[in-house]
Design a protein around this motif. Structure first.
Motif, PDB file in Angstrom:
ATOM      1  N   LEU A 108       0.900  50.188 -56.351  1.00  0.00           N
ATOM      2  CA  LEU A 108       1.232  49.504 -55.101  1.00  0.00           C
ATOM      3  C   LEU A 108       2.193  50.404 -54.348  1.00  0.00           C
ATOM      4  O   LEU A 108       3.082  51.020 -54.953  1.00  0.00           O
ATOM      5  CB  LEU A 108       1.875  48.146 -55.386  1.00  0.00           C
ATOM      6  CG  LEU A 108       2.411  47.350 -54.190  1.00  0.00           C
ATOM      7  CD1 LEU A 108       1.263  46.887 -53.303  1.00  0.00           C
ATOM      8  CD2 LEU A 108       3.233  46.144 -54.668  1.00  0.00           C
ATOM      9  N   VAL A 109       2.017  50.491 -53.038  1.00  0.00           N
ATOM     10  CA  VAL A 109       2.926  51.285 -52.220  1.00  0.00           C
ATOM     11  C   VAL A 109       3.478  50.403 -51.109  1.00  0.00           C
ATOM     12  O   VAL A 109       2.914  49.354 -50.784  1.00  0.00           O
ATOM     13  CB  VAL A 109       2.207  52.509 -51.608  1.00  0.00           C
ATOM     14  CG1 VAL A 109       1.709  53.440 -52.693  1.00  0.00           C
ATOM     15  CG2 VAL A 109       1.054  52.072 -50.704  1.00  0.00           C
ATOM     16  N   GLU A 110       4.593  50.828 -50.549  1.00  0.00           N
ATOM     17  CA  GLU A 110       5.169  50.093 -49.430  1.00  0.00           C
ATOM     18  C   GLU A 110       4.156  50.022 -48.301  1.00  0.00           C
ATOM     19  O   GLU A 110       3.511  51.014 -47.972  1.00  0.00           O
ATOM     20  CB  GLU A 110       6.448  50.787 -48.950  1.00  0.00           C
ATOM     21  CG  GLU A 110       7.184  50.003 -47.890  1.00  0.00           C
ATOM     22  CD  GLU A 110       8.525  50.609 -47.539  1.00  0.00           C
ATOM     23  OE1 GLU A 110       9.104  50.196 -46.510  1.00  0.00           O
ATOM     24  OE2 GLU A 110       8.981  51.499 -48.280  1.00  0.00           O
ATOM     25  N   GLY A 111       3.996  48.844 -47.746  1.00  0.00           N
ATOM     26  CA  GLY A 111       2.987  48.626 -46.713  1.00  0.00           C
ATOM     27  C   GLY A 111       1.683  48.104 -47.281  1.00  0.00           C
ATOM     28  O   GLY A 111       0.762  47.783 -46.531  1.00  0.00           O
ATOM     29  N   GLY A 112       1.612  48.009 -48.611  1.00  0.00           N
ATOM     30  CA  GLY A 112       0.416  47.489 -49.256  1.00  0.00           C
ATOM     31  C   GLY A 112       0.412  45.977 -49.303  1.00  0.00           C
ATOM     32  O   GLY A 112       1.388  45.316 -48.948  1.00  0.00           O
ATOM     33  N   VAL A 113      -0.708  45.423 -49.767  1.00  0.00           N
ATOM     34  CA  VAL A 113      -0.842  43.970 -49.877  1.00  0.00           C
ATOM     35  C   VAL A 113      -1.007  43.594 -51.344  1.00  0.00           C
ATOM     36  O   VAL A 113      -1.783  44.208 -52.075  1.00  0.00           O
ATOM     37  CB  VAL A 113      -2.032  43.438 -49.050  1.00  0.00           C
ATOM     38  CG1 VAL A 113      -3.346  44.088 -49.462  1.00  0.00           C
ATOM     39  CG2 VAL A 113      -2.141  41.927 -49.169  1.00  0.00           C
ATOM     40  N   GLY A 134       8.708  45.535 -48.685  1.00  0.00           N
ATOM     41  CA  GLY A 134       7.911  46.096 -47.613  1.00  0.00           C
ATOM     42  C   GLY A 134       6.424  45.860 -47.773  1.00  0.00           C
ATOM     43  O   GLY A 134       5.604  46.638 -47.269  1.00  0.00           O
ATOM     44  N   CYS A 135       6.048  44.793 -48.474  1.00  0.00           N
ATOM     45  CA  CYS A 135       4.634  44.511 -48.746  1.00  0.00           C
ATOM     46  C   CYS A 135       4.214  43.165 -48.147  1.00  0.00           C
ATOM     47  O   CYS A 135       5.046  42.342 -47.792  1.00  0.00           O
ATOM     48  CB  CYS A 135       4.377  44.499 -50.251  1.00  0.00           C
ATOM     49  SG  CYS A 135       4.716  46.084 -51.067  1.00  0.00           S
ATOM     50  N   ASP A 217     -11.044  41.059 -42.625  1.00  0.00           N
ATOM     51  CA  ASP A 217     -10.248  40.722 -41.446  1.00  0.00           C
ATOM     52  C   ASP A 217      -9.132  41.747 -41.296  1.00  0.00           C
ATOM     53  O   ASP A 217      -8.943  42.619 -42.121  1.00  0.00           O
ATOM     54  CB  ASP A 217      -9.681  39.297 -41.553  1.00  0.00           C
ATOM     55  CG  ASP A 217      -8.852  39.100 -42.806  1.00  0.00           C
ATOM     56  OD1 ASP A 217      -8.174  40.055 -43.220  1.00  0.00           O
ATOM     57  OD2 ASP A 217      -8.892  37.992 -43.363  1.00  0.00           O
ATOM     58  N   SER A 218      -8.401  41.623 -40.205  1.00  0.00           N
ATOM     59  CA  SER A 218      -7.373  42.612 -39.894  1.00  0.00           C
ATOM     60  C   SER A 218      -6.242  42.607 -40.912  1.00  0.00           C
ATOM     61  O   SER A 218      -5.553  43.610 -41.066  1.00  0.00           O
ATOM     62  CB  SER A 218      -6.814  42.337 -38.492  1.00  0.00           C
ATOM     63  OG  SER A 218      -6.247  41.034 -38.429  1.00  0.00           O
ATOM     64  N   PHE A 219      -6.036  41.494 -41.599  1.00  0.00           N
ATOM     65  CA  PHE A 219      -4.936  41.428 -42.561  1.00  0.00           C
ATOM     66  C   PHE A 219      -5.122  42.472 -43.653  1.00  0.00           C
ATOM     67  O   PHE A 219      -4.196  43.193 -44.007  1.00  0.00           O
ATOM     68  CB  PHE A 219      -4.858  40.024 -43.171  1.00  0.00           C
ATOM     69  CG  PHE A 219      -3.622  39.814 -44.006  1.00  0.00           C
ATOM     70  CD1 PHE A 219      -2.445  39.399 -43.418  1.00  0.00           C
ATOM     71  CD2 PHE A 219      -3.640  40.040 -45.376  1.00  0.00           C
ATOM     72  CE1 PHE A 219      -1.295  39.209 -44.176  1.00  0.00           C
ATOM     73  CE2 PHE A 219      -2.498  39.846 -46.142  1.00  0.00           C
ATOM     74  CZ  PHE A 219      -1.323  39.437 -45.542  1.00  0.00           C
ATOM     75  N   LEU A 220      -6.337  42.563 -44.211  1.00  0.00           N
ATOM     76  CA  LEU A 220      -6.591  43.532 -45.270  1.00  0.00           C
ATOM     77  C   LEU A 220      -6.733  44.945 -44.717  1.00  0.00           C
ATOM     78  O   LEU A 220      -6.285  45.912 -45.336  1.00  0.00           O
ATOM     79  CB  LEU A 220      -7.855  43.142 -46.040  1.00  0.00           C
ATOM     80  CG  LEU A 220      -7.782  41.880 -46.907  1.00  0.00           C
ATOM     81  CD1 LEU A 220      -9.131  41.614 -47.558  1.00  0.00           C
ATOM     82  CD2 LEU A 220      -6.694  41.998 -47.976  1.00  0.00           C
ATOM     83  N   SER A 221      -7.358  45.066 -43.578  1.00  0.00           N
ATOM     84  CA  SER A 221      -7.647  46.398 -43.055  1.00  0.00           C
ATOM     85  C   SER A 221      -6.408  47.114 -42.546  1.00  0.00           C
ATOM     86  O   SER A 221      -6.397  48.337 -42.428  1.00  0.00           O
ATOM     87  CB  SER A 221      -8.684  46.314 -41.937  1.00  0.00           C
ATOM     88  OG  SER A 221      -8.190  45.529 -40.870  1.00  0.00           O
ATOM     89  N   ASN A 222      -5.346  46.388 -42.256  1.00  0.00           N
ATOM     90  CA  ASN A 222      -4.127  47.008 -41.747  1.00  0.00           C
ATOM     91  C   ASN A 222      -3.083  47.250 -42.825  1.00  0.00           C
ATOM     92  O   ASN A 222      -1.905  47.418 -42.535  1.00  0.00           O
ATOM     93  CB  ASN A 222      -3.515  46.136 -40.636  1.00  0.00           C
ATOM     94  CG  ASN A 222      -4.379  46.123 -39.398  1.00  0.00           C
ATOM     95  OD1 ASN A 222      -5.080  47.086 -39.121  1.00  0.00           O
ATOM     96  ND2 ASN A 222      -4.326  45.033 -38.647  1.00  0.00           N
ATOM     97  N   CYS A 223      -3.487  47.239 -44.087  1.00  0.00           N
ATOM     98  CA  CYS A 223      -2.555  47.440 -45.200  1.00  0.00           C
ATOM     99  C   CYS A 223      -2.757  48.811 -45.841  1.00  0.00           C
ATOM    100  O   CYS A 223      -3.830  49.396 -45.758  1.00  0.00           O
ATOM    101  CB  CYS A 223      -2.745  46.356 -46.254  1.00  0.00           C
ATOM    102  SG  CYS A 223      -2.308  44.703 -45.680  1.00  0.00           S
ATOM    103  N   GLU A 224      -1.718  49.291 -46.464  1.00  0.00           N
ATOM    104  CA  GLU A 224      -1.777  50.569 -47.190  1.00  0.00           C
ATOM    105  C   GLU A 224      -2.301  50.330 -48.606  1.00  0.00           C
ATOM    106  O   GLU A 224      -1.639  50.637 -49.596  1.00  0.00           O
ATOM    107  CB  GLU A 224      -0.385  51.204 -47.233  1.00  0.00           C
ATOM    108  CG  GLU A 224       0.181  51.566 -45.877  1.00  0.00           C
ATOM    109  CD  GLU A 224      -0.692  52.595 -45.164  1.00  0.00           C
ATOM    110  OE1 GLU A 224      -1.168  53.523 -45.845  1.00  0.00           O
ATOM    111  OE2 GLU A 224      -0.877  52.462 -43.946  1.00  0.00           O
ATOM    112  N   GLY A 225      -3.469  49.763 -48.698  1.00  0.00           N
ATOM    113  CA  GLY A 225      -4.061  49.509 -50.009  1.00  0.00           C
ATOM    114  C   GLY A 225      -3.660  48.166 -50.565  1.00  0.00           C
ATOM    115  O   GLY A 225      -2.805  47.457 -50.019  1.00  0.00           O
ATOM    116  N   GLY A 226      -4.309  47.776 -51.663  1.00  0.00           N
ATOM    117  CA  GLY A 226      -4.045  46.478 -52.275  1.00  0.00           C
ATOM    118  C   GLY A 226      -3.745  46.578 -53.757  1.00  0.00           C
ATOM    119  O   GLY A 226      -4.110  47.560 -54.417  1.00  0.00           O
ATOM    120  N   PHE A 227      -3.076  45.555 -54.259  1.00  0.00           N
ATOM    121  CA  PHE A 227      -2.787  45.468 -55.692  1.00  0.00           C
ATOM    122  C   PHE A 227      -2.981  44.029 -56.136  1.00  0.00           C
ATOM    123  O   PHE A 227      -2.394  43.107 -55.563  1.00  0.00           O
ATOM    124  CB  PHE A 227      -1.352  45.913 -55.988  1.00  0.00           C
ATOM    125  CG  PHE A 227      -0.949  45.689 -57.427  1.00  0.00           C
ATOM    126  CD1 PHE A 227      -1.419  46.521 -58.431  1.00  0.00           C
ATOM    127  CD2 PHE A 227      -0.112  44.629 -57.771  1.00  0.00           C
ATOM    128  CE1 PHE A 227      -1.065  46.306 -59.755  1.00  0.00           C
ATOM    129  CE2 PHE A 227       0.247  44.404 -59.086  1.00  0.00           C
ATOM    130  CZ  PHE A 227      -0.236  45.245 -60.083  1.00  0.00           C
TER     131      PHE A 227
END
Length: 430
Positions: A108-113, A134-135, A217-227
Motif C-alpha cells: 500500500l502506498v500513500e494515495g492508495g485505497v 493519506g489513504c 468509477d472515479s473513486f478507484l481510478s483516481n487512487c495510487e493502487g489498492g490494497f
C-alpha cells in the motif's frame, strides 16, 4: 455586686470578639461550600505528552468492573472498553496494524485505497484511520447490516458498496468483491502510469495483460493502487491483539486473571489475547462464546466444524442465523487458527438482547450485540468455574451503530425477541 472597671469591660469585649471569630471560623470550616473553596488542594493534571493524532489515541482502553454481573456471580467480571477507541470499536487496533504493515511492505502506498468486505466495525475503523495515512477507503458491506453503519461510513468519506448476502464461496460475496476492487484499483493505477510514460491513449494491453471487465468509477481510478485488508486471513489482525490488547489486559489486572472469554468473527481478538495470556500464564483459561448459526462451538468442543449440508458452499443465503452482527462464522480463518482455547459456550439471540438491556438498566452500559454476547459468555463462564475468579471479556462497541436492528423494538418483535426479563433468568445453562 462589685463595679465593673474599664479594664474588665475591655477584657470581656475582647473575649467576646475572640469567641465570635472562633465560632465564625469553625462555621466556615465546616460549611461544605467554604470547605471546598478554601481547603481543597489545587488540581494538578498529570504531565502526559499529547497523543500523536487519532492513531495515537487508539488502544490503552480502560478495563472496568461490570458491577451487576460481578455481584450476581461472585466473580470479578471485567470488561475491556474497546468502544472508547476513536472509531468506536475494537477494530481500530486492527485497522492501524493492517495499514501500517501494508505500508511498510510496500503493498500500500500513500494515495492508495484500502478495500475491505465488512459487516461494519472493521470498515468504520479503516475509514477512520486511513486518512491519517493519506489513504482512501472502499467498503463492500452486506445490505442486511444495520443501515446506520453505511451512513457512518459515508460520513467518514468512504466509498460504500452495499451487496446482497451470499455464501463466501460465491464470487459476489462482499469479501470477494472487496478483493476484486483492490485488484482493479491496482490495474487502473498501473494502466494510468504506463499511459503517462508512453504518452499514449487507452491501452487494451500492457505487458501481456488485457484490461477490461467490470465498470469502474472515479473513486478507484483516481487512487495510487489498492490494497485488500483481508481482515479474516491477514494475520496483522491477530498481531494487533497479541501485541496490544493482550498485554494491556495482563498489565491492567496485574497478572491476576483466571479466565478470558470472547466471541469470534474473524477470530483475531480471541486468538491474539488467548495466545498472549496463556504464554504469560498457562493456567489462564480461555473460552469462546458462539452465536446461533456459527460452527466454531462445534469445532472447539467436538472437533467437527459442521454437517455437510451446512457447509457454506451449499448455502444460497447468508449462512448466519443470528441478529448479532460481526461474530460467528462457518469456516476456520487463519486468525482463528492461532487461538488457544480451553472450551466454548453457546449463546442465543435472546440472551444477547436481554443482556444488553440488563446492563443498560443496572450498569449504564449501552453496548452493541457482540459486546452483549461477550457478557453472556462471561456469566456462563463464571457459573462454570465458580466464584472468586477474575474473568475478562471485550466490550467491542457501543449500541449507537445498532439502533435500527438490535435496539429496535419493531425489528426485535418480528423475531419474538422483545426483552422481558428483570434479572439474569434469561440465561440458559449451556
Amino acid at each position: 455586686m462589685a463595679p465593673v472597671t474599664d479594664r474588665a469591660t475591655g477584657a470581656i469585649i475582647a473575649a467576646i470578639s475572640v469567641s465570635v471569630v472562633l465560632f465564625s471560623y469553625l462555621l466556615i470550616k465546616h460549611h461544605p461550600k467554604e470547605r471546598s473553596r478554601n481547603n481543597t488542594k489545587p488540581f494538578s493534571v498529570p504531565k502526559r505528552s499529547p497523543k500523536n493524532g487519532v492513531v495515537g489515541a487508539i488502544g490503552n482502553t480502560p478495563l472496568i468492573r461490570i458491577n451487576s454481573l460481578s455481584e450476581a456471580t461472585g466473580c470479578e467480571i471485567l470488561g475491556k472498553c474497546e468502544f472508547l477507541n476513536p472509531g468506536g470499536s475494537v477494530k481500530d487496533r486492527v485497522a492501524v496494524k493492517v495499514i501500517e504493515e501494508a505500508l511498510e511492505s510496500g503493498k500500500l502506498v500513500e494515495g492508495g485505497v484500502v478495500t475491505e468486505g465488512s459487516a461494519g466495525s472493521t470498515a468504520i475503523s479503516l475509514a477512520t484511520v486511513a486518512p491519517a495515512y493519506g489513504c482512501k477507503c472502499h467498503v463492500v458491506i452486506p445490505d442486511d447490516a444495520a443501515i446506520e453503519k453505511s451512513q457512518i461510513l459515508e460520513a467518514l468519506g468512504a466509498h460504500v458498496e452495499r451487496v446482497r448476502p451470499v455464501s463466501i464461496t460465491h464470487r459476489d460475496h462482499y469479501v470477494n468483491i472487496a478483493r476484486r476492487r483492490a485488484a482493479q484499483a491496482n490495474e487502473l493505477a498501473l494502466k494510468r502510469k504506463t499511459e503517462e510514460q508512453l504518452c499514449v491513449g487507452d491501452l487494451e494491453q500492457i505487458n501481456g495483460h488485457i484490461y477490461g471487465g467490470e465498470t469502474q468509477d472515479s473513486f478507484l481510478s483516481n487512487c495510487e493502487g489498492g490494497f485488500f485488508a483481508d481482515q479474516f486471513e491477514n494475520l496483522a489482525n491477530y498481531r494487533a491483539h497479541y501485541e496490544g490488547t493482550g498485554p494491556e489486559i495482563w498489565e491492567q489486572t496485574g497478572g491476576h486473571i483466571d479466565a478470558f472469554v470472547a466471541a469470534a468473527g474473524t477470530g483475531g481478538t480471541v486468538a491474539g489475547v488467548s495466545r498472549f495470556l496463556q504464554e504469560k500464564n498457562p493456567n489462564v483459561k480461555c473460552f469462546l462464546i458462539d452465536p446461533p448459526g456459527s460452527g466454531l462451538f462445534n469445532k472447539v468442543t467436538r472437533g467437527v466444524m459442521y454437517a455437510k449440508e451446512e457447509a457454506e458452499g451449499r448455502r444460497l443465503k447468508n449462512p448466519f442465523d443470528t441478529i448479532t452482527e460481526g461474530i460467528g462464522i462457518n469456516r476456520l480463518t487463519q486468525n482463528f487458527l492461532m487461538a488457544k482455547l480451553d472450551g466454548a459456550f453457546c449463546g442465543t439471540d435472546r440472551e444477547a438482547v436481554e443482556m444488553s438491556r440488563y446492563l443498560l438498566r443496572n450498569d449504564g452500559l449501552f453496548l452493541g450485540s457482540s459486546s452483549a454476547m461477550n457478557c453472556v459468555g462471561a456469566v456462563k463462564l463464571a457459573q462454570s468455574i465458580g466464584p472468586g475468579k477474575t474473568i475478562v471479556t471485550i466490550l467491542c462497541d457501543n449500541g449507537m451503530r445498532h439502533l435500527s436492528k438490535f435496539f429496535s423494538s419493531e425489528y426485535l418483535s418480528q423475531y419474538n425477541l422483545t426483552p422481558k426479563a428483570t434479572g439474569l433468568e434469561f440465561l440458559e445453562s449451556r
